[in-house]
Design a protein around this motif. Sequence first.
Motif, PDB file in Angstrom:
ATOM      1  N   ARG A 192     -47.287  38.045  12.016  1.00  0.00           N
ATOM      2  CA  ARG A 192     -48.594  37.974  11.351  1.00  0.00           C
ATOM      3  C   ARG A 192     -48.826  36.630  10.660  1.00  0.00           C
ATOM      4  O   ARG A 192     -49.849  36.433  10.019  1.00  0.00           O
ATOM      5  N   GLN A 193     -47.881  35.713  10.804  1.00  0.00           N
ATOM      6  CA  GLN A 193     -48.002  34.403  10.166  1.00  0.00           C
ATOM      7  C   GLN A 193     -49.007  33.543  10.924  1.00  0.00           C
ATOM      8  O   GLN A 193     -48.963  33.451  12.152  1.00  0.00           O
ATOM      9  N   SER A 243     -50.735  30.725  12.780  1.00  0.00           N
ATOM     10  CA  SER A 243     -50.166  29.696  13.640  1.00  0.00           C
ATOM     11  C   SER A 243     -50.531  28.286  13.168  1.00  0.00           C
ATOM     12  O   SER A 243     -51.668  28.036  12.757  1.00  0.00           O
ATOM     13  N   GLY A 295     -48.149  38.193  19.422  1.00  0.00           N
ATOM     14  CA  GLY A 295     -48.587  37.058  18.620  1.00  0.00           C
ATOM     15  C   GLY A 295     -50.084  36.975  18.409  1.00  0.00           C
ATOM     16  O   GLY A 295     -50.592  35.944  17.953  1.00  0.00           O
ATOM     17  N   THR A 299     -51.459  35.994  14.902  1.00  0.00           N
ATOM     18  CA  THR A 299     -51.182  34.661  14.365  1.00  0.00           C
ATOM     19  C   THR A 299     -52.381  33.725  14.525  1.00  0.00           C
ATOM     20  O   THR A 299     -52.339  32.593  14.047  1.00  0.00           O
TER      21      THR A 299
END
Length: 267
Positions: free
Chosen positions: A10-11, A13, A77, A80
Motif C-alpha cells: 500500500r506504499q 510508488s 501493487g 501503490t
Amino acid sequence: MGQQARRFGRQISPVFLGIVAVMAVTGWAVWTGYSTSTGLAVFLFVTSAWIVSLCLHEYAHARTALHSGDLSVEDRGYLTLDPLKYTHALLSIVLPVVFLILGGLGLPGGAVYIERGRIRHRWQHSLISAAGPLANVAFALVCTAPFWLGGIEDVPLPFRFALGFLALLQVSAAILNFLPVPGLDGYGVIEPWLPDRTRRELAPLAPVGLLLVFGLLWIPAVNQLFFGFVRDILAALGVSDLESYCGRALYTFWRESDGVCEVVVPG
C-alpha cells in the motif's frame, strides 16, 4: 499476507510521486510564467495531471475491490498508484496519453485485474466499476473549483486555460467511461444485474467496445452531440468554451494557432 508485506503493498510508488512532482513544478511554471515557453509548460502540466488522474482512476477500482473482498489487489501493487503495475499499461496509460496528444480527447484507459470470484454481492461489483469514473468526476470538480467557487479572475490566464482544458478531459473521460458499452466501466455497473444469457452474448464485444465508441466519435453528428454535452456540463461548472479551447490551443503549442488565443494571452 504479513503486516510488512501489506504495508509495502500500500506504499505510494516513487514513480507516482515523481509524476506528481512534475505536475507541481510545471503547474508552478504555468502559474508564474517562469517558463520561456508557456505552451510547453502547459503541455507538461496537463499531461502529468492527466496521468495522475488515470492512476487515481485505477486506484479507485482497486481500493473498492479491496474493501469488497479481493485482497489480491495488494499483491499486484495496484494500491501503490504505480502505473507500471497495471495489467494493461499500454491501455491504461500509453494509449490515453497518445490520444490526448493527438486529439485532445479524454480517452478512458484499461482496467486493473479484479478477481471477481472473491466479490460476493452484485452491488459490490457495480460499485467497483463505478469507482473509476467517479474518480474522474472528483478530479473534474477539483479542477473547476476556482470557476464555480469564485475567484477565477485572480488566476493567471495560462493556468486558468490549462485548468479548463484539463476539466474537459476529465468530464469527457467520465462520460465515456459511464457508457453502458461492453469493455467500459458503465457496462460493468449494469452487467451483474443482466441475465446470464445476455452477459454471455455481449462478452465477445468487450475487447472492441472502446474502439467502437472511438469510431463513433469520428461521425460528425455523434461528435457534435457528445462534445455539446461535455460543454454543457463545463458551462454548469463555470468553464466557458473559450477557456477550454484556449487551454487546448496552449497544450498543442506545436500547431499553428488561429490567433484567437493570442489576443487573450499576448506573446
